[in-house]
Enzyme design. Structure first.
Site, mmCIF file in Angstrom:
data_model
loop_
_atom_site.group_PDB
_atom_site.id
_atom_site.type_symbol
_atom_site.label_atom_id
_atom_site.label_comp_id
_atom_site.label_asym_id
_atom_site.label_seq_id
_atom_site.Cartn_x
_atom_site.Cartn_y
_atom_site.Cartn_z
ATOM 1 N N GLU A 123 0.805 -1.133 -0.263
ATOM 2 C CA GLU A 123 -0.131 0.128 0.053
ATOM 3 C C GLU A 123 0.913 1.266 -0.071
ATOM 4 O OE1 GLU A 123 -1.812 0.409 4.037
ATOM 5 O OE2 GLU A 123 -0.759 -1.221 4.414
ATOM 6 N N LYS A 125 2.772 4.520 1.260
ATOM 7 C CA LYS A 125 3.225 5.337 2.343
ATOM 8 C C LYS A 125 2.988 6.750 2.195
ATOM 9 C CE LYS A 125 7.001 5.679 5.466
ATOM 10 N NZ LYS A 125 6.928 6.892 5.859
ATOM 11 N N CYS A 421 9.235 44.740 -21.018
ATOM 12 C CA CYS A 421 9.412 43.353 -21.416
ATOM 13 C C CYS A 421 10.667 42.741 -21.779
ATOM 14 C CB CYS A 421 8.404 43.282 -22.757
ATOM 15 S SG CYS A 421 8.505 41.858 -23.761
HETATM 16 S S1 IVH Z 1 2.041 1.158 9.286
HETATM 17 C C1 IVH Z 1 2.901 -0.597 13.237
HETATM 18 N N1 IVH Z 1 1.117 2.018 6.717
HETATM 19 O O1 IVH Z 1 4.875 6.264 7.889
HETATM 20 C C2 IVH Z 1 2.651 0.030 11.603
HETATM 21 N N2 IVH Z 1 2.408 3.486 8.250
HETATM 22 O O2 IVH Z 1 7.922 6.385 8.509
HETATM 23 C C3 IVH Z 1 3.015 1.357 11.854
HETATM 24 N N3 IVH Z 1 2.749 5.815 7.285
HETATM 25 O O3 IVH Z 1 4.425 6.183 11.542
HETATM 26 C C4 IVH Z 1 2.590 2.102 10.405
HETATM 27 N N4 IVH Z 1 1.507 5.310 5.243
HETATM 28 O O4 IVH Z 1 2.812 7.489 10.179
HETATM 29 C C5 IVH Z 1 1.945 2.343 7.880
HETATM 30 N N5 IVH Z 1 0.332 2.664 4.739
HETATM 31 C C6 IVH Z 1 1.080 3.100 5.794
HETATM 32 C C7 IVH Z 1 1.439 4.293 6.058
HETATM 33 C C8 IVH Z 1 2.248 4.437 7.115
HETATM 34 C C9 IVH Z 1 2.117 6.372 5.833
HETATM 35 C C10 IVH Z 1 3.452 6.563 8.058
HETATM 36 C C11 IVH Z 1 3.173 6.385 9.414
HETATM 37 C C12 IVH Z 1 4.285 5.673 10.238
HETATM 38 C C13 IVH Z 1 5.497 6.410 9.236
HETATM 39 C C14 IVH Z 1 6.652 5.513 9.335
#
Ligand code: IVH
Length: 688
Positions: A123, A125, A421
């Site tokens: 998924e 990030k 210009c």
């Molecule tokens: S999972 C225990 N999934 O990235 C699992 N985090 O750099 C913890 N984040 O602290 C997080 N998209 O704030 C997860 N699809 C995603 C995410 C995601 C963004 C952020 C989140 C995390 C940070 C880590």
């Protein structure tokens, strides 16, 4: 999981003093990152600093500072707050390339004692701020920031401001959803407009904007809309919401059914795959999508899907062992705004371009970036010598986001605006935000006509600078289409001889049957050079089809993203009168299908080829445009920089033994490198 490619390797911290200095810089940067301010380091620079600190700590385990940020969630700088989290809100460990993902997979397998059988989820990030949102009996009652992972700040004042996180669910669920809140690009622009209308500074980037907005309790006379995507959920008040043993994909599905938006609802979606090779493919797909996503992502998250396997793998002090973030190259960096130069566009609009200290963003070196107009420059409060944030992703033209005001040096001065210009020295029409030369289209016309008549476009031999100038000044040519209706008299007076006029007339007649890609390119639509025009013409086949394409249809052309598509569609519509005149003059409006290889044919079919340096052997003297044309003729696609998607790099082997940076990158990524001679052999049938 912390090695970077050689060219990105962290600098080595030689002495303890340097280590402490690095810790201090990390603390300052992450304090600003999580606070209201702008970070003095961009993400890529911060990551390098962090890796250098980690490397030093690994070598000097007994000397690690007790309060080192590397040992704390959020690097110890997030405002902690006093609300205890239901269970710890953790961060993610990072990998930066395919090999490191494989290494992570091996360590997960070791922990499990077998290869994961439940598969992986993949998924996006999202690049925002982590929050936990508590619903009781379907009502959103509290929002808490991540803080130090065990305690966060109560930011419930933003309830009602977040799309995807409804204040009231259609079901009476009690649950804590966890996910990322961010500004979509559209919300970010709206937020900046609202802020500047209230005399506030523009946000340096969407993530800083969200951090600031979450923290600004009751201080602002306006509300800014944000968006939420859940990436997890936990039971709250011991009320079971999640089915026992639910996989990660099941958890997000349950959250979605309850009415909260999840990562699965993003255009990048959530995929369940059986192994890491497939996960890597999904990572590449999301990376390709990145530029067209309506919000920022800084990576892709891969998680073991099965609940039992997650439990078995367990957690470290900061990260779960069952999930990993595959970081994508930074799309935003900081650099110095050295100058602003002004050009006059086809329609007479004055276009400012920022000249920047060179900075590497998303695989290419950026030295120029677009700015909008004088009013926007003032709204953003840009000064020459400011450190500014610059954004670039994929095909998107780099743009300057905002200055980091705290870093403004003494000699900085407001960006000067032109008084005359920059093209003709004449008056400027300043009635609208976009300033124009008072002469309008007539100002930049000679340059456009010369460009259109050039060898790679209409190829009207003999129509050089002097004749073009004469034709424009006499008023005989007011746009490209006028070239095709010039009378022998008009040509004679511009060229000074009936003989030259007759030759020109012949050339112009021949130009009427050039393929559509050249005719289209000659229109000078912003962002459509030779390669892009070829792709557009090949995709649509006829000018009629191009004219009917809206932004969505434009996006179907390879290399046109969400940002470019509406601009191209709009420009084509504006050019309707010129196109009509071309049609009336009998100019060809279709693309011959046999010129480039049809899809799926040719030795380069399905391949992306990057060319670097001067060509030699049979390709000697071919410039970049000619090489690109050759590549496309042989069924391939030309690329600007080497990435995992590149199939072939054409480069002259270095005489000094020191390969170019592109060659080094190609080697690292396992991309085939061919000499110009070897490449010429491959495409020999297309060299004519
Ligand atoms: S999972 C225990 N999934 O990235 C699992 N985090 O750099 C913890 N984040 O602290 C997080 N998209 O704030 C997860 N699809 C995603 C995410 C995601 C963004 C952020 C989140 C995390 C940070 C880590």
């Amino acid at each position: 999981m912390t090695t970077l490619p050689a060219d990105k390797a962290p600098s080595v911290l030689s002495a303890r003093a340097k280590y402490e200095d690095a810790l201090q810089r990390m603390r300052e940067a992450s304090r600003a990152y999580y606070g209201d301010g702008d970070s003095p380091l961009d993400d890529a620079t911060y990551d390098r600093l962090r890796l250098a600190v980690l490397a030093w700590e690994a070598e000097h385990p007994d000397d690690v500072a007790e309060d080192s940020p590397t040992g704390q969630v959020g690097d110890g700088a997030a405002p902690i707050g006093d609300v205890a989290h239901t269970t710890r809100l953790l961060s993610l460990d990072n990998v930066f390339n395919a090999d490191e993902l494989v290494t992570w997979g091996a360590s997960l397998q070791r922990r499990l004692g077998h290869a994961p059988v439940g598969g992986f989820t993949v998924e996006p990030k999202m690049d925002g701020a982590a929050i936990a949102a508590r619903y009781r009996a379907g009502r959103l009652v509290q929002i808490i920031t991540r803080g130090d992972g065990s305690h966060g700040e109560d930011v419930s004042h933003v309830i009602g401001q977040i799309d995807g996180l409804p204040s009231q669910l259609p079901v009476s669920a009690t649950v804590e959803v966890r996910g990322e809140v961010l500004f979509t690009q559209e919300q970010f622009e709206a937020a900046n407009e609202i802020r500047t209308n209230h005399g506030a500074q523009v946000f340096a980037n969407p993530r800083n904007g969200v951090a600031g907005t979450l923290r600004a309790k009751d201080r602002r006379p306006y509300q800014l809309r944000m968006t939420f995507w859940a990436y997890g959920a936990v039971d709250l008040d011991a009320e079971p919401f999640l089915p026992a043993g639910a996989t990660h994909a099941d958890v997000l599905a349950a959250v979605a059914v309850a009415g909260v938006q999840t990562t699965a609802d993003t255009p990048a979606g959530l995929d369940v795959v059986s192994g890491l090779a497939e996960a890597q493919q999904k990572v590449d797909e999301i990376a390709t999508l990145r530029a067209s996503l309506p919000f920022g992502i800084d990576g892709v998250v891969i998680k073991a899907n099965d609940a039992a396997e997650q439990a078995l793998a367990g957690f470290g002090s900061r990260f779960p062992h069952w999930a990993i973030a595959f970081k994508l190259p930074a799309v935003e960096r900081q650099t110095v705004l050295e100058d602003v130069v002004w050009d006059v566009g086809r329609t007479g609009v004055l276009a400012p371009t920022a000249v920047l200290a060179p900075v590497e963003i998303d695989g290419s070196t950026v030295t120029r970036a677009t700015l909008h107009n004088p009013a926007d420059i003032r709204r953003r409060d840009l000064h020459l010598l400011d450190t500014v944030t610059v954004y670039k992703a994929g095909d998107i033209i780099p743009r300057v986001q905002a200055p980091i005001v705290q870093l403004r040096p003494d000699g900085a001065r407001e960006v000067p605006l032109p008084e005359a210009c920059p093209n003709c020295g004449g008056e400027i029409d300043k009635r609208q935000e976009r300033w124009r030369c008072a002469k309008g289209t007539a100002c930049a016309l000679p340059a456009l006509i010369e460009y259109a008549a050039g060898r790679e476009m209409l190829d009207i031999d003999g129509l050089g600078k002097t004749y073009v100038k004469a034709l424009v000044e006499s008023g005989d040519v007011a746009d490209v289409a006028d070239l095709f209706t010039l009378s022998p008299d008009q040509l004679t007076s511009a060229s000074g001889s009936a003989k030259r006029a007759a030759k020109l007339a012949e050339q112009i007649e021949a130009a009427k049957s050039r393929p559509l890609n050249r005719i289209f390119c000659a229109l000078g639509v912003l962002g459509t050079g030779r390669s892009m025009s070829r792709r557009i013409a090949r995709h649509f086949g006829s000018m009629e089809a191009i004219r009917q394409a809206d932004a969505a249809a434009m996006q179907a052309v390879e290399g046109i993203g969400a940002e470019k598509a509406p601009i191209i569609a709009e420009q084509v519509a504006t050019l309707a009168p010129v196109i009509d005149k071309l049609i009336a003059a009998g100019v060809n409006m279709t693309e011959p299908q046999e010129e480039p290889e049809a899809d799926g044919q040719g030795p380069l079919s399905g391949k992306t080829v990057v060319v670097t340096g001067k060509m030699t052997g049979p390709l000697d003297g071919r410039g970049r445009a000619e090489m690109n044309a050759l590549i496309e003729k042989a069924g391939g696609r030309s690329g600007g920089s080497v990435s995992a998607k590149t199939s072939i790099l054409v480069a002259v082997p270095s005489a000094s033994g020191k390969p170019s940076s592109k060659a080094v990158k190609a080697q690292e990524l396992g991309v085939e490198v061919l000499s110009p001679e070897a490449f010429a052999e491959l495409v020999a049938d297309y060299l004519a």
